[in-house]
Design an enzyme around this catalytic site. Structure first.
Site, PDB file in Angstrom:
ATOM      1  N   VAL A 111     -11.300  -0.352   6.049  1.00  0.00           N
ATOM      2  CA  VAL A 111     -12.230  -1.279   5.736  1.00  0.00           C
ATOM      3  C   VAL A 111     -12.714  -1.416   4.316  1.00  0.00           C
ATOM      4  CG1 VAL A 111     -14.607  -1.879   6.156  1.00  0.00           C
ATOM      5  CG2 VAL A 111     -13.141  -0.972   8.108  1.00  0.00           C
ATOM      6  N   LYS A 113      -6.710  -1.232  10.450  1.00  0.00           N
ATOM      7  CA  LYS A 113      -7.954  -1.679  11.010  1.00  0.00           C
ATOM      8  C   LYS A 113      -7.680  -2.332  12.454  1.00  0.00           C
ATOM      9  CE  LYS A 113      -7.224  -5.804   8.044  1.00  0.00           C
ATOM     10  NZ  LYS A 113      -6.080  -5.083   7.148  1.00  0.00           N
ATOM     11  N   VAL A 155       0.762  -0.985  -0.066  1.00  0.00           N
ATOM     12  CA  VAL A 155      -0.018  -0.049   0.109  1.00  0.00           C
ATOM     13  C   VAL A 155       0.759   1.389   0.080  1.00  0.00           C
ATOM     14  CG1 VAL A 155      -1.890   1.334   1.209  1.00  0.00           C
ATOM     15  CG2 VAL A 155      -1.847  -1.435   1.215  1.00  0.00           C
ATOM     16  N   LYS A 186     -12.702  -5.256  11.180  1.00  0.00           N
ATOM     17  CA  LYS A 186     -13.495  -4.415  10.377  1.00  0.00           C
ATOM     18  C   LYS A 186     -14.937  -4.237  10.828  1.00  0.00           C
ATOM     19  CE  LYS A 186     -10.647  -5.602   6.407  1.00  0.00           C
ATOM     20  NZ  LYS A 186     -10.365  -6.453   5.149  1.00  0.00           N
ATOM     21  N   VAL A 239      -6.481  19.957  -3.956  1.00  0.00           N
ATOM     22  CA  VAL A 239      -6.252  20.295  -2.431  1.00  0.00           C
ATOM     23  C   VAL A 239      -6.464  22.062  -2.267  1.00  0.00           C
ATOM     24  CG1 VAL A 239      -4.608  20.627  -0.483  1.00  0.00           C
ATOM     25  CG2 VAL A 239      -5.132  18.332  -1.775  1.00  0.00           C
TER      26      VAL A 239
END
Length: 434
Positions: free
Chosen positions: A134, A107, A16, A207, A35
């Protein structure tokens, strides 16, 4: 566009984290436009500098000193994607204490000790966002926290673990046993070498705790969630579900149930048979889906890839943009909402239905004796059928809804009866009439 530059530190550069770094780098100009100010990556904390990585990290940004990185007074936003309890908890608390807003995908930490993090964020007057914790790329937490904030959510039912869904889907479509389907999942990269967290339901339980906390405005931890995994699900269970027009799924079920002093939160994770007509029954392979029921909106379903580096990074970046906008506006998003403070209902009091397969002696009076065992615990039978004769005689019973403790006691009584050779399968049933 603001002249201010928002500076971002990323903790972790695995599946990730590497995708977060890639998106921050490749979409630098677009992110700045969304942004309203430039977003600059100023550091990436890793365990080893020489570890192989999916993406190339800009020179000079890697560091093994995560503690020093989050303590820098020029860091506005910290993204935590290392996972686990420690050092993630200490690093997040340090980041908040030093004035940074935090985006996390953790999580396990949120389900174990979320209140500590939320309280630290409130004290620091900083954001703590966690959409990626989640269901990967699926936007489910923000709808619960914001879009449905004016509604009363009554039930959240979901497939929130891609590994177990892949395994059960293969068992359903190919007739494979659990071990064969798990091996295929590992070969394809859907399951870890040690799949315990997934197949025993720990991941889904964490979760479920997060979903229940948000949906019902109460503090729910992973230890409050009843948990069963799928390692005991057999090919025969899956075939029996097919005969009923159903499919077996590992479900996270969070719902409001009446209690002695008002509504209580019931949260559980376990395999269950659901009708093939149910929207969740069509969720295939490693995909996730969450089904939400509320008083005003009715039934809503959220579907998509529930894991993977790029999908999860998409959710992280979505939070990052929101948190960055809040920093520019010198405001905060919604924090923890636990005002309802509802009690957690014990699993034994939660009403559910059972599918029970029983090997029995094929002689007169057996069906009546089995029915009496259910009646002894005030459990009503919805359907019963006999399969085979003689030594192969089997009764398959599906109950109406009853407290789980009564259903469990019924099964134990059946196991003690002389006419019962073996209770070969016990599985809960969801969906359809109670």
């Amino acid at each position: 566009m603001s002249e201010r530059t928002l500076r971002v530190a990323v903790l972790g550069c695995g599946a990730v984290g590497s995708q977060v770094v890639r998106l921050l780098t490749e979409q630098h100009d677009d992110l700045a436009a969304r942004v309203g100010a430039p977003v600059e990556l100023v550091g990436v904390a890793v365990r080893r500098l020489d570890a192989p990585r999916e993406v190339e990290v800009p020179e000079g940004l890697l560091t093994t000193d995560a503690t020093a990185l989050v303590a820098r007074d020029d860091v506005d936003l910290v993204v935590e994607v290392i996972g686990g309890i420690e050092p993630a908890r200490s690093l997040i608390l340090s980041a908040l204490d030093n004035g940074a807003s935090v985006v996390t995908a953790n999580k396990a930490l949120l389900a174990e000790d979320g209140p500590t993090l939320f309280e630290a964020a409130a004290k620091a007057e900083r954001d703590l966002y966690y959409e990626a914790a989640v269901a990967g790329a699926i936007p489910i937490l923000r709808p619960l926290r914001e879009s449905l904030a004016g509604d009363k959510v009554t039930r959240v039912l979901g497939i929130v673990n891609g590994t177990t869904n892949f395994i059960l889907d293969k068992m359903d479509t190919s007739g494979a046993g659990f071990s064969e389907a798990l091996e295929e999942a590992q070969q394809l990269g859907y399951a870890e070498a040690d799949p315990t967290a997934d197949v025993e339901g720990f991941d889904a339980a964490a979760k479920a705790a997060i979903l229940a906390s948000l949906a019902f405005h109460s503090r729910v931890t992973a230890s409050d969630v009843y948990r069963e995994g799928i390692s005991e699900v057999t090919a025969a269970d899956v075939a029996s579900a097919r005969d009923m027009g159903s499919v077996v799924k590992l479900l996270a079920i969070c719902e409001l149930r009446p209690g002695p002093n008002g509504d209580q939160v019931a949260a559980r994770v376990h395999p269950a048979m659901i009708p093939r007509s149910h929207p969740l029954a069509s969720v295939r392979e490693a995909y996730n889906a969450v089904f939400v029921e509320s008083e005003a909106a009715g039934q809503l379903m959220f579907y998509g890839p529930g894991a993977g580096g790029a999908p999860t990074a998409s959710a992280v970046l979505g939070d990052l943009v929101t948190v960055a906008r809040n920093r520019l506006a010198e405001t905060r998003g919604a924090g923890e909402s636990a005002y309802a403070d509802r009690a957690v209902q014990p699993m034994g009091e939660t009403r559910t239905r059972y599918h029970v397969a029983i090997d029995v002696d094929d002689r007169a009076g057996v069906l009546a004796a089995v029915a009496n065992a259910f009646a002894d615990h005030d459990v009503s039978i919805q359907t019963v059928r006999q399969e085979g004769r003689g030594a192969d005689a089997q009764l398959v019973v599906v109950s109406h809804a009853a407290p789980d403790a009564a259903l469990s006691a019924t099964v134990e009584q059946l196991r003690s009866m002389d006419i019962v050779r073996e209770v070969t399968s016990v599985m809960r049933v969801e969906g359809g009439d109670e």
